[in-house]
Design a protein around this motif. Structure first.
Motif, PDB file in Angstrom:
ATOM      1  N   LEU A  59      -2.354  -9.412   1.145  1.00 55.93           N
ATOM      2  CA  LEU A  59      -2.279  -8.301   0.203  1.00 55.93           C
ATOM      3  C   LEU A  59      -0.829  -7.839   0.077  1.00 55.93           C
ATOM      4  N   PHE A  60      -0.371  -7.642  -1.153  1.00 53.35           N
ATOM      5  CA  PHE A  60       1.017  -7.246  -1.392  1.00 53.35           C
ATOM      6  C   PHE A  60       1.068  -6.090  -2.376  1.00 53.35           C
ATOM      7  N   ARG A  61       1.813  -5.050  -2.013  1.00 53.94           N
ATOM      8  CA  ARG A  61       2.034  -3.934  -2.941  1.00 53.94           C
ATOM      9  C   ARG A  61       3.503  -3.893  -3.337  1.00 53.94           C
ATOM     10  N   PRO A  62       3.801  -4.033  -4.626  1.00 58.04           N
ATOM     11  CA  PRO A  62       5.193  -3.992  -5.086  1.00 58.04           C
ATOM     12  C   PRO A  62       5.824  -2.625  -4.845  1.00 58.04           C
ATOM     13  N   PRO A  63       7.024  -2.583  -4.285  1.00 59.34           N
ATOM     14  CA  PRO A  63       7.721  -1.305  -4.121  1.00 59.34           C
ATOM     15  C   PRO A  63       7.864  -0.577  -5.454  1.00 59.34           C
ATOM     16  N   TYR A  64       7.675   0.721  -5.435  1.00 58.57           N
ATOM     17  CA  TYR A  64       7.753   1.573  -6.633  1.00 58.57           C
ATOM     18  C   TYR A  64       6.685   1.236  -7.671  1.00 58.57           C
TER      19      TYR A  64
ATOM     20  N   ALA B 289      -1.619  -9.183  -5.627  1.00 57.48           N
ATOM     21  CA  ALA B 289      -0.790  -7.999  -5.833  1.00 57.48           C
ATOM     22  C   ALA B 289      -1.697  -6.793  -6.058  1.00 57.48           C
ATOM     23  N   ILE B 290      -1.427  -5.710  -5.337  1.00 56.40           N
ATOM     24  CA  ILE B 290      -2.297  -4.530  -5.335  1.00 56.40           C
ATOM     25  C   ILE B 290      -1.511  -3.289  -5.753  1.00 56.40           C
ATOM     26  N   GLN B 291      -2.069  -2.549  -6.710  1.00 53.42           N
ATOM     27  CA  GLN B 291      -1.514  -1.240  -7.081  1.00 53.42           C
ATOM     28  C   GLN B 291      -2.461  -0.144  -6.602  1.00 53.42           C
ATOM     29  N   TRP B 292      -2.726   0.834  -7.436  1.00 55.85           N
ATOM     30  CA  TRP B 292      -3.623   1.942  -7.114  1.00 55.85           C
ATOM     31  C   TRP B 292      -4.026   2.625  -8.406  1.00 55.85           C
ATOM     32  N   ASP B 293      -5.162   3.295  -8.412  1.00 64.04           N
ATOM     33  CA  ASP B 293      -5.537   4.099  -9.586  1.00 64.04           C
ATOM     34  C   ASP B 293      -5.659   5.582  -9.229  1.00 64.04           C
ATOM     35  N   VAL B 294      -5.524   5.916  -7.931  1.00 61.20           N
ATOM     36  CA  VAL B 294      -5.531   7.314  -7.495  1.00 61.20           C
ATOM     37  C   VAL B 294      -4.317   7.529  -6.593  1.00 61.20           C
ATOM     38  N   ASP B 295      -3.382   8.328  -7.064  1.00 60.71           N
ATOM     39  CA  ASP B 295      -2.170   8.632  -6.301  1.00 60.71           C
ATOM     40  C   ASP B 295      -2.316  10.008  -5.665  1.00 60.71           C
ATOM     41  N   SER B 296      -2.221  10.077  -4.339  1.00 61.38           N
ATOM     42  CA  SER B 296      -2.349  11.355  -3.636  1.00 61.38           C
ATOM     43  C   SER B 296      -1.172  12.283  -3.905  1.00 61.38           C
ATOM     44  N   LEU B 297      -0.062  11.721  -4.362  1.00 62.74           N
ATOM     45  CA  LEU B 297       1.183  12.473  -4.569  1.00 62.74           C
ATOM     46  C   LEU B 297       1.678  13.130  -3.282  1.00 62.74           C
TER      47      LEU B 297
END
Length: 296
Positions: A173-178, A196-204
């Motif tokens: 699993l890889f998450r691109p920086p920024y 490649a993994i992103q997100w759909d809920v950002d905790s901020l």
């Protein structure tokens, strides 16, 4: 003479102030770049979320993205979600986070930079030993859309080899920086054995708005639903303090936590225009106007 000295000192002060302000602005733009990418790519829009807050039910009718996208969320009829932590700086609260996860028997995914792995090897081993996903967050946390395929590969495999040496585990699993990516990066990651993994809920949580803000931002997020991937940072100031309530609140909503490796379909390239990954199976292949690339 004194009048001249005043203007000279004031000019120097003004130049210094402008320089500091520019540094702050550049830093803010860099940090928020990945957060804005979610909206730019129109991922998980409100139209895809039912009034109850759950993702729309699985459907075989969807439009495959014409561009190469990371996985932002997953198409599943089950109320499963994944909690993820980016580990790029700081380590003060990692033990507390791990203890809370143990208490509630929750397994998550940690995306680690090469620098973090080198600085905290014992914590990398602990994360693996306690059954959490180990994820790659690049060696140097660069904006990888600006790199060549070979440079991307180097950024990925440098961390990969370090973690394998420490734990014996092969990361996938890889998450691109920024949250910064392009076709070259997504393709190169795949060639290196990574989704490649992103997100759909950002905790901020990285904005340091406080415990209540993190809980409200996640638990009342308009994109929260079946198959959601939640972004947190183990080094953020208030994350550890918010974690217990975050877990219990989401469980009260009926959600089950699973690591990302158990949420996604590892062999499917079926990602729709909103970044939602779909299973690659016979029913999908027959109903969709495109070829299922991983179908044998």
């Amino acid at each position: 003479m004194k009048h001249f000295k005043f203007h000279s000192d004031f000019g120097s002060f003004l130049q210094c102030g402008l320089f500091i302000l520019s540094v702050i602005l550049i830093s803010g733009i860099s940090i928020s770049y990945g957060q804005n990418r979610l909206e730019k790519d129109s991922v998980a829009t409100q139209a895809d979320i039912s009034p109850s807050g759950s993702a729309a039910p699985s459907s075989n009718t969807y439009s495959k993205s014409p561009k190469k996208l990371p996985i932002y969320c997953v198409d599943t009829p089950e109320k499963k979600i994944s909690l993820s932590f980016d580990a790029a700086w700081g380590n003060e609260d990692t033990q507390k986070i791990m203890d809370i996860l143990d208490k509630y028997k929750v397994h998550v995914t940690f995306f680690m930079t090469g620098g973090w792995v080198e600085s905290y090897p014992d914590d990398v081993k602990m994360i693996a030993k306690r059954g959490h996903d180990l994820g790659n967050h690049s060696q140097n946390h660069k904006q990888m859309s600006q790199l060549s395929a070979e440079e991307c590969k180097e950024e990925l495999m440098s961390v990969h080899n370090k973690v394998k040496e420490l734990t014996g585990k092969e990361m996938t699993l890889f998450r691109p920086p920024y949250g910064d990516y392009n076709d070259t990066l997504v393709t190169t990651a795949k060639e290196c054995g990574y989704n490649a993994i992103q997100w759909d809920v950002d905790s901020l949580d990285w904005k340091d708005y406080g415990v209540d803000s993190i809980i409200k931002t996640v638990c009342e997020h308009k994109h929260l639903g079946n198959g959601s991937i939640i972004l947190c940072h183990n080094g953020a100031k208030y994350t550890a303090d918010a974690l217990e309530t975050l877990i219990t609140t989401l469980r009260d909503k009926g959600y089950e936590f699973v690591p990302i490796s158990e949420l996604i379909y590892p062999d499917s390239d079926e990602i729709d225009t909103e970044g939602r990954q779909h299973p690659c199976n016979s029913s999908t292949a027959l109903s969709c106007p495109f070829i299922c690339l991983d179908k044998t």
